[in-house]
Design an enzyme around this catalytic site. Structure first.
Site, short mmCIF file in Angstrom:
data_model
loop_
_atom_site.label_atom_id
_atom_site.label_comp_id
_atom_site.label_asym_id
_atom_site.label_seq_id
_atom_site.Cartn_x
_atom_site.Cartn_y
_atom_site.Cartn_z
N HIS A 141 25.91 65.23 -83.45
CA HIS A 141 24.91 66.49 -83.76
C HIS A 141 25.31 67.69 -83.01
CE1 HIS A 141 20.36 67.40 -83.32
NE2 HIS A 141 20.99 68.45 -83.82
N ASP A 157 24.54 69.76 -80.16
CA ASP A 157 23.92 70.73 -80.92
C ASP A 157 24.45 72.22 -81.32
OD1 ASP A 157 21.38 71.06 -82.42
OD2 ASP A 157 20.18 71.17 -80.97
N GLU A 207 11.71 67.61 -83.10
CA GLU A 207 12.26 68.40 -81.99
C GLU A 207 11.03 68.85 -81.33
OE1 GLU A 207 14.92 71.19 -83.41
OE2 GLU A 207 15.97 71.80 -81.41
N1 ADE Z 1 20.01 74.65 -86.47
C1 ADE Z 1 20.77 74.93 -85.43
N2 ADE Z 1 20.41 74.16 -84.33
C2 ADE Z 1 19.11 73.56 -84.52
C3 ADE Z 1 18.23 72.98 -83.97
N3 ADE Z 1 18.27 72.61 -82.65
N4 ADE Z 1 17.14 72.75 -84.54
C4 ADE Z 1 16.89 73.08 -85.63
N5 ADE Z 1 17.90 73.60 -86.34
C5 ADE Z 1 19.00 74.09 -86.08
ZN ZN Z 2 20.55 70.38 -84.52
#
Ligand code: ADE
Ligand code: ZN
Length: 339
Positions: free
Chosen positions: A18, A279, A201
């Site tokens: 990710h 991320d 999230e």
């Molecule tokens: N694009 C880049 N990082 C992201 C995240 N943490 N959540 C959603 N879209 C993203």
């Molecule tokens: Zn992400």
């Protein structure tokens, strides 16, 4: 022999599942590429830019992240961005990486899909040749845009089908449920792409449920909010659906208030297939190593937990079964030798 925790994590073979390539754009490289492209950034220095990296939520981060991506114009820019990330992988014993890219962030500014993907793909091939790092590329649809726009992006991807293993869904989660993309995910499935989506999230557990039931995803990116729904947890455990967690991202975007509150340990203890990733490492204070180390220290992960996370990272990957088993064996040997 017992090693220091940081050294232990450093040498542990890990898979990254990710990471957004645009989120690996370090300020120093952003300034260098802006300069060579004759673009001036709104910030006078690397330090000033970094000082702006304080976010109260996902949207505040995305606003600045999309601005940063605007300096990427040429194939070489995407190549340099990707190579810089792969160098970090090499330094941190990340032996396999599955990378998201956001084509719409670029095509909407008039940059050709071809320019974006060729730069990234060439770097992935060079990273494999130079350092043996294996990779997969995953196209993400921006969920704040329309389903129609996602269909156009899928169409643009068609000539590069063999370079792209799957599709995902990212950007502003609240107000943009997975169900908005039901038809385009169906089409992607018919074209043989693997399916995944960011869900839970900032959004509710119902979005995870939709991603599973309506989109048919095989992996959930983040998924923190599954803990609000007991039946959902049970299903995720039974089906061993991976949750690609990003602890430092969660801290910086206030998904958790303190890193010590992070649910990764509770998830492992419940039998969820949880993994740890970076991320957007250039924005959130760390790559894989820092995510593992700071989380281990804050949450109190044992070496066994850390090994489990590394095993999970390969189990949850899109590697073929023989490579999965090879890396899982290597992780186990490493843990037995250096625990
Ligand atoms: N694009 C880049 N990082 C992201 C995240 N943490 N959540 C959603 N879209 C993203
Ligand atoms: Zn992400």
């Amino acid at each position: 022999m017992t090693t220091d925790l940081s050294d232990f994590i450093h040498g542990l073979p890990k898979a990254e599942l990710h990471v957004h390539i645009e989120g690996t754009f370090e300020p120093a490289l952003m300034f260098a590429i802006a300069r060579r492209n004759g673009i001036s950034l709104d910030y006078p220095s690397v330090q000033a830019l970094q000082d702006a990296y304080r976010f109260n939520n996902l949207q505040e981060f995305l606003d600045i992240y999309y601005i940063g991506a605007n300096v990427l114009i040429h194939e070489e820019d995407f190549y340099d961005l990707t190579m810089a990330y792969l160098r970090r992988c090499k330094e941190q014993t990340v032996v396999h990486t599955e990378i998201f890219f956001d084509p719409q962030t670029h095509t909407d500014r008039g940059i050709a899909f071809d320019t974006v993907i060729r730069g990234i793909q060439r770097a992935l091939e060079d990273g494999k040749g130079k350092w043996g790092i294996t990779s997969r590329l995953i196209l993400c649809f921006l969920r704040h845009l329309s389903e129609e726009a996602a269909f156009q992006t899928l169409e643009q991807a068609r000539p590069y089908r063999e370079w792209i293993c799957g599709v995902g869904l990212d950007s502003s989660e609240l107000g943009h449920p997975p169900s908005k993309f039901e038809r385009v995910f169906k089409q992607a499935e018919e074209e043989g792409y693997l399916l995944m989506a960011h869900a839970g999230e900032e959004g509710p557990s119902a979005y995870i449920r939709e991603a599973l039931d309506i989109l048919g995803v095989v992996r959930i990116d983040h998924g923190n909010r599954c803990l609000d729904d007991e039946a959902l947890i049970q299903e995720l455990v039974e089906r061993q659906i991976p949750l690609t967690l990003c602890p430092l991202s969660n801290l910086e975007l206030k998904v958790v208030q303190n890193l010590s509150d992070h649910p990764v340990k509770r998830m492992l203890d419940q039998g969820l297939l949880a993994t740890i990733h970076s991320d957007d490492p250039a924005y959130f204070g760390g790559y894989m190593h820092e995510n593992y180390l700071r989380t281990a220290e804050s949450v109190g992960l044992s070496r066994q937990d850390i090994c489990q996370l590394a095993v999970n990272s390969f189990r949850a990957s899109f590697l073929d079964d023989s490579n999965k088993e090879m890396w899982i064996d290597r992780v186990k040997t490493y843990c037995a030798d250096s625990g």
